[in-house]
Design a protein around this motif. Structure first.
Motif, PDB file in Angstrom:
ATOM      1  N   SER A  23      -3.837 -54.205 -31.476  1.00  0.00           N
ATOM      2  CA  SER A  23      -3.101 -55.044 -30.526  1.00  0.00           C
ATOM      3  C   SER A  23      -3.758 -55.018 -29.153  1.00  0.00           C
ATOM      4  CB  SER A  23      -1.641 -54.570 -30.424  1.00  0.00           C
ATOM      5  OG  SER A  23      -0.973 -54.716 -31.659  1.00  0.00           O
ATOM      6  N   VAL A  24      -4.204 -53.849 -28.731  1.00  0.00           N
ATOM      7  CA  VAL A  24      -4.911 -53.748 -27.457  1.00  0.00           C
ATOM      8  C   VAL A  24      -6.209 -54.542 -27.514  1.00  0.00           C
ATOM      9  CG1 VAL A  24      -6.145 -52.161 -25.922  1.00  0.00           C
ATOM     10  CG2 VAL A  24      -3.900 -51.535 -26.825  1.00  0.00           C
ATOM     11  N   GLU A  29      -9.759 -59.257 -26.256  1.00  0.00           N
ATOM     12  CA  GLU A  29     -10.539 -60.368 -26.811  1.00  0.00           C
ATOM     13  C   GLU A  29     -10.057 -61.700 -26.249  1.00  0.00           C
ATOM     14  OE1 GLU A  29     -12.631 -61.102 -31.035  1.00  0.00           O
ATOM     15  OE2 GLU A  29     -10.462 -60.821 -31.120  1.00  0.00           O
ATOM     16  N   ASP A  30      -8.750 -61.834 -26.043  1.00  0.00           N
ATOM     17  CA  ASP A  30      -8.209 -63.062 -25.465  1.00  0.00           C
ATOM     18  C   ASP A  30      -8.768 -63.314 -24.066  1.00  0.00           C
ATOM     19  OD1 ASP A  30      -6.713 -63.561 -27.688  1.00  0.00           O
ATOM     20  OD2 ASP A  30      -4.821 -62.823 -26.852  1.00  0.00           O
ATOM     21  N   ASP A  31      -9.126 -62.239 -23.373  1.00  0.00           N
ATOM     22  CA  ASP A  31      -9.644 -62.389 -22.015  1.00  0.00           C
ATOM     23  C   ASP A  31     -11.163 -62.507 -21.977  1.00  0.00           C
ATOM     24  OD1 ASP A  31      -9.255 -62.400 -19.124  1.00  0.00           O
ATOM     25  OD2 ASP A  31     -10.219 -60.444 -19.155  1.00  0.00           O
ATOM     26  N   GLY A  32     -11.800 -62.535 -23.124  1.00  0.00           N
ATOM     27  CA  GLY A  32     -13.239 -62.751 -23.129  1.00  0.00           C
ATOM     28  C   GLY A  32     -14.087 -61.513 -23.308  1.00  0.00           C
ATOM     29  N   ASP A 144       1.482 -44.944 -24.539  1.00  0.00           N
ATOM     30  CA  ASP A 144       2.406 -44.585 -25.615  1.00  0.00           C
ATOM     31  C   ASP A 144       3.171 -45.843 -26.013  1.00  0.00           C
ATOM     32  OD1 ASP A 144       4.539 -43.703 -27.220  1.00  0.00           O
ATOM     33  OD2 ASP A 144       4.572 -41.754 -26.230  1.00  0.00           O
ATOM     34  N   THR A 145       2.960 -46.309 -27.223  1.00  0.00           N
ATOM     35  CA  THR A 145       3.562 -47.566 -27.673  1.00  0.00           C
ATOM     36  C   THR A 145       4.856 -47.371 -28.444  1.00  0.00           C
ATOM     37  OG1 THR A 145       2.380 -47.603 -29.794  1.00  0.00           O
ATOM     38  CG2 THR A 145       1.234 -48.533 -27.874  1.00  0.00           C
ATOM     39  N   LEU A 153       3.324 -54.286 -24.149  1.00  0.00           N
ATOM     40  CA  LEU A 153       2.010 -53.667 -24.320  1.00  0.00           C
ATOM     41  C   LEU A 153       0.937 -54.522 -23.669  1.00  0.00           C
ATOM     42  CD1 LEU A 153       0.078 -51.570 -25.499  1.00  0.00           C
ATOM     43  CD2 LEU A 153       0.128 -52.847 -27.667  1.00  0.00           C
ATOM     44  N   ARG A 154       0.997 -55.820 -23.876  1.00  0.00           N
ATOM     45  CA  ARG A 154       0.028 -56.720 -23.244  1.00  0.00           C
ATOM     46  C   ARG A 154       0.089 -56.595 -21.727  1.00  0.00           C
ATOM     47  NH1 ARG A 154      -2.911 -61.418 -24.197  1.00  0.00           N
ATOM     48  NH2 ARG A 154      -2.427 -61.252 -26.404  1.00  0.00           N
TER      49      ARG A 154
END
Length: 298
Positions: A23-24, A29-32, A144-145, A153-154
């Motif tokens: 998830s992290v 990856e979404d930010d490049g 800590d998730t 988390l994002r």
């Protein structure tokens, strides 16, 4: 004046299996960021150099590293030292969760823990925690998730890396004709059939909305400018919410009857206006692309 730091940034994302490393990585990856998952530690330095010097030319590289070997901590320390000696900047994020939460997550997806072997799930988690404990202590950031939603988390990752929080929303503006059906992937749809149709002007009929004479006719109509002003404001409100919720893209549909005149001219102008919007530092807020689905149809 401080010189900008142009060094390659290598971020190691590691932690407990089931805690949210993937998830992290998705946020990054979404930010490049260039993201690679599960590369053997012995090959990471070589891969970093290949990525940095290849056509990709990435300066922000995230490596998701999974530790199952007792030498994991020492291998990571050596790798970071070697990369920094080579001029890179490194950091490490450790993603964790409580044992109870990890057990529940593995049971929900009905998967075995990678270190479980012939033992129990709890024994596999305990073995991994013993191996990764020194890595957690050396990490620059520990998340800590256990009680975090995907959105929260994002948000935390974005706060750790401010440039992630400042990412631009990607907007696709697509003109279309209602008589050919609605696009299936639009987030917002604007109906510009309230404007007079250039089709009924003989000297404009054979041209499309990209032609200057058609564009000027459409944009010069009563309420066209106000509509665009209000719609740009609406996109700003929705776009901010999308980014907060972790969605980095938006598709805007602009429709008229046939998708040749009004929707094309309005889409082009909407894209132009959105592409010129900047923040207080002069950075563009949106990456905008315009397409015309039905242009060219008879």
């Amino acid at each position: 004046m401080t010189e900008p730091d142009n060094r390659t940034t290598v971020l190691f994302v590691t932690g407990m299996s089931g805690a949210g490393r993937t998830s992290v990585a998705n946020v990054l990856e979404d930010d490049g960021w260039y993201v690679s998952d599960n590369v053997p530690i012995s090959l990471i330095a070589q891969l970093v150099e290949m990525v940095r010097t290849s056509e990709v030319g990435a300066q922000r590289i995230a490596m998701v590293v999974r530790g199952g070997d007792p030498s994991f901590a020492s291998a990571m320390a050596t790798l970071r030292r070697d990369l920094e000696d080579g001029g890179a900047s490194t950091s490490m994020m450790f993603v964790d969760a409580s044992d109870d939460v990890l057990v529940r997550r593995f049971e929900q997806v009905r998967r075995r823990h990678p270190l479980q072997g012939t033992g129990t799930l709890s024994e596999g988690i305990a073995a991994e925690r013993a191996i990764t404990a020194p890595v957690a202590e050396a990490a620059d950031t520990v998340i800590d998730t256990s009680n975090l939603s995907a959105t929260r988390l994002r948000s935390i990752v974005e706060n750790v890396f401010p440039h992630v929080a400042g990412r631009r929303l990607s907007i696709a503006v697509q003109s279309f004709g209602f008589k050919y059906g609605l696009p299936i992937d639009c987030d917002l749809v604007a109906d510009v059939r309230f404007l007079p149709n250039p089709y009924w002007i003989p000297e404009l009929r054979e041209h499309n909305g990209r032609a200057p004479q058609v564009r000027d006719y459409v944009l010069g109509q009563d309420d066209a400018a106000e509509f665009l002003d209000r719609y740009v404001e609406l996109v700003g409100i929705v776009g901010r919410g999308y980014l907060r919720e972790g969605k980095g893209y938006m598709t805007l549909g602009v429709g008229c009857t046939g998708g040749k005149h009004r929707s094309v001219a309005m889409s082009e102008e909407l894209a132009r206006r959105l592409g010129e919007i900047v923040d207080d530092d002069g950075h563009r807020l949106y990456d905008v692309e315009v397409t015309h689905r039905d242009l060219g149809r008879e």
